[in-house]
Design a protein around this motif. Structure first.
Motif, PDB file in Angstrom:
ATOM      1  N   ALA A 110       1.052  -0.946   0.039  1.00  0.00           N
ATOM      2  CA  ALA A 110      -0.041  -0.021   0.062  1.00  0.00           C
ATOM      3  C   ALA A 110       0.816   1.060  -0.043  1.00  0.00           C
ATOM      4  CB  ALA A 110      -0.778  -0.043   1.216  1.00  0.00           C
TER       5      ALA A 110
ATOM      6  N   ALA B 296      -9.619  -6.633  -1.195  1.00  0.00           N
ATOM      7  CA  ALA B 296      -9.179  -5.654  -0.347  1.00  0.00           C
ATOM      8  C   ALA B 296      -9.002  -5.936   1.363  1.00  0.00           C
ATOM      9  CB  ALA B 296      -9.926  -4.246  -0.416  1.00  0.00           C
ATOM     10  N   TRP B 297      -9.943  -6.712   1.727  1.00  0.00           N
ATOM     11  CA  TRP B 297      -9.898  -7.175   3.020  1.00  0.00           C
ATOM     12  C   TRP B 297      -8.621  -8.345   3.251  1.00  0.00           C
ATOM     13  CZ3 TRP B 297     -11.101 -12.317   4.513  1.00  0.00           C
ATOM     14  CH2 TRP B 297     -11.059 -12.668   5.657  1.00  0.00           C
TER      15      TRP B 297
ATOM     16  N   ILE C 274      -6.103  -4.123   2.958  1.00  0.00           N
ATOM     17  CA  ILE C 274      -6.073  -2.828   2.639  1.00  0.00           C
ATOM     18  C   ILE C 274      -7.458  -2.201   3.104  1.00  0.00           C
ATOM     19  CG2 ILE C 274      -6.514  -1.364   0.479  1.00  0.00           C
ATOM     20  CD1 ILE C 274      -5.207  -3.675  -1.338  1.00  0.00           C
TER      21      ILE C 274
ATOM     22  N   LEU D 148      -9.909   0.583   3.146  1.00  0.00           N
ATOM     23  CA  LEU D 148     -10.523   1.581   2.299  1.00  0.00           C
ATOM     24  C   LEU D 148     -11.295   2.677   2.746  1.00  0.00           C
ATOM     25  CD1 LEU D 148     -12.480  -1.221   0.230  1.00  0.00           C
ATOM     26  CD2 LEU D 148     -10.325  -0.120  -0.497  1.00  0.00           C
TER      27      LEU D 148
ATOM     28  N   ALA E  64     -11.729  -2.450  -9.072  1.00  0.00           N
ATOM     29  CA  ALA E  64     -10.539  -2.588  -8.353  1.00  0.00           C
ATOM     30  C   ALA E  64      -9.544  -1.633  -8.399  1.00  0.00           C
ATOM     31  CB  ALA E  64     -10.086  -4.066  -8.867  1.00  0.00           C
TER      32      ALA E  64
ATOM     33  N   VAL F 183      -6.955  -1.680  -5.300  1.00  0.00           N
ATOM     34  CA  VAL F 183      -7.109  -3.100  -4.969  1.00  0.00           C
ATOM     35  C   VAL F 183      -6.583  -3.809  -6.244  1.00  0.00           C
ATOM     36  CG1 VAL F 183      -8.659  -5.137  -4.346  1.00  0.00           C
ATOM     37  CG2 VAL F 183      -9.092  -2.788  -3.640  1.00  0.00           C
TER      38      VAL F 183
END
Length: 419
Positions: free
Chosen positions: A127, A322-323, A327, A329, A365, A370
């Motif tokens: 990230a 993402a989870w 990540i 959000l 995404a 993502v």
């Protein structure tokens, strides 16, 4: 991709994973040594799939917006229908952004399985520094749309394409038809290319499944099952939302609505196609008291433009990835994802499920930061969630048709009829 192809791709995934687990069980060294030879096959197929995303998104977004604008011009009934479609997909997408994190908290994946699946799908996402809200706003408008396309900066590209598409709708009919036809031809050509790529999906998915199993072991099966169950849970939420809207907004009692929908739902389950369910939906809407002349206008329009479950299910995929990759959000990233999901839903006109899975979810995404690579494997298990997509879509189509028709007087020429 028809049902037979979907099952073949799913079978290729399972076969690849079983082979990877078996080879790893016999000799870990042999399994590790085989990765440099087998995994690139899957990555090559995935790259071929990803190369179609930018031109296809641009073409489909332009044709989707121009088709929506043309439909809205067709009369009051068509215009009312389009507004109902937009409101409904906004609600479904918002519901997903609320419910997916809740389901992940209520039914978490074990830490070991999550780590194994994350490793198998590409490791830990790196990230970058979180942009400020000012940076986010500045990123919306591209100074160079061509550079944005080259860098796969989907969000500014979508902003530019949307503005360009609305500009096309303001042109004279001949010019509008020329540009719309050009981008429709571009989209059709890209669909042929992606059809060729998907014909090789069993090979690519087999290789990706083998690599996933070697990296993650048996835990990979548990991770994929967890993903499917979470996505099916969002599908159930879509069904509940559709039924609630039919009851509370459209004003149909649930027993009456369900009775009228039973034949349509049976066709939807067996075909997993809204288009194939159109004749049954016409009959269901007639049983609900919709004027057949109005249903003949709204339902084909709904099948072409309205994907009630698309924003919800597509956002659920991105939120899950993402989870999985840890990540976080931000609220505006989720808002952007919702906007892109709505645009993608309108642009996925009459696309097979496997194509719309990639072309609809990849832009979401990318716009939310993502990873896109997991989509190459997740498309193989889309067979089960796709049942809920179709069921929710036909429920939304019929409910929207009833609501649109009830708001227009019978004696008005609102359906685009020529006097």
């Amino acid at each position: 991709m028809n049902l037979k192809s979907a099952w073949i791709i799913l079978g290729a995934l399972v076969a690849g994973m079983l082979l990877g687990i078996a080879v790893e069980g016999v000799s870990l060294a042999a399994a590790t040594a085989s990765l440099p030879f087998i995994e690139p096959i899957g990555l090559l197929w995935l790259n071929a799939l990803k190369m179609t995303i930018v031109p296809l998104v641009v073409a489909l977004l332009i044709t989707g917006i121009t088709a929506t604008a043309d439909a809205a011009r067709a009369g009051r009934l068509a215009a009312r229908s389009v507004m109902i479609f937009l409101a409904a997909i906004f609600l479904s997408g918002t519901m997903s952004l609320l419910m997916t994190p809740l389901l992940l908290r209520l039914f978490p994946l074990s830490a070991g399985a999550a780590e194994a699946l994350r490793h198998g799908l590409g490791g830990t996402a790196t990230a970058g520094p979180s942009p400020t809200f000012g940076d986010f706003l500045l990123s919306l408008i591209p100074t160079n749309p061509i550079a944005a396309a080259a860098e796969t900066a989907i969000l500014p590209l979508i902003v530019f394409t949307t503005i360009f598409a609305f500009a096309i709708t303001k042109l004279e009919p001949v010019q509008r038809a020329t540009l719309s036809g050009l981008f429709k031809a571009l989209g059709d050509a890209m669909l042929i290319v992606i059809g060729w790529v998907l014909a090789l999906a069993p090979i690519g998915v087999f290789a990706l499944g083998y690599a996933l199993a070697v990296k993650a072991g048996v835990a990979a099966f548990g991770g994929l099952i967890h993903y499917v169950l979470i996505l099916m849970g969002i599908g159930v939420c879509c069904l509940i939302l559709g039924l609630l809207l039919a009851w509370l907004v459209v004003g149909i009692s649930l027993p009456r609505f369900v009775r009228a929908m039973v034949p349509t739902l049976a066709v939807a389950i067996s075909t997993q196609s809204s288009l194939a369910s159109l004749p049954a939906m016409l009959k269901s809407s007639e049983e609900l008291g919709v004027d057949p002349k109005k249903a003949d206008v709204v339902l084909p329009l709904a099948v072409a433009l309205f994907r009630f479950t698309s924003p919800a299910m597509n956002l659920a995929v991105v939120v899950y990835v993402a989870w999985l990759f840890g990540i976080q959000l931000t609220p505006w990233e989720m808002a952007v994802g919702l906007g892109v999901a709505m645009a993608a839903a309108l642009s996925s006109v009459s696309l097979p499920g496997s194509i719309s899975f990639v072309t609809s979810i990849a832009p979401i995404a990318v716009s939310m930061g993502v990873p896109v690579a997991p989509l190459g494997l997740l498309v193989a298990v889309e067979t089960f969630p796709d049942i809920f997509r179709t069921l929710g879509n036909v429920i939304g189509d019929v409910a929207a048709t009833k609501y649109a028709a009830d708001g227009i007087d019978d004696d008005t020429k609102s359906a685009g009829e020529t006097p």
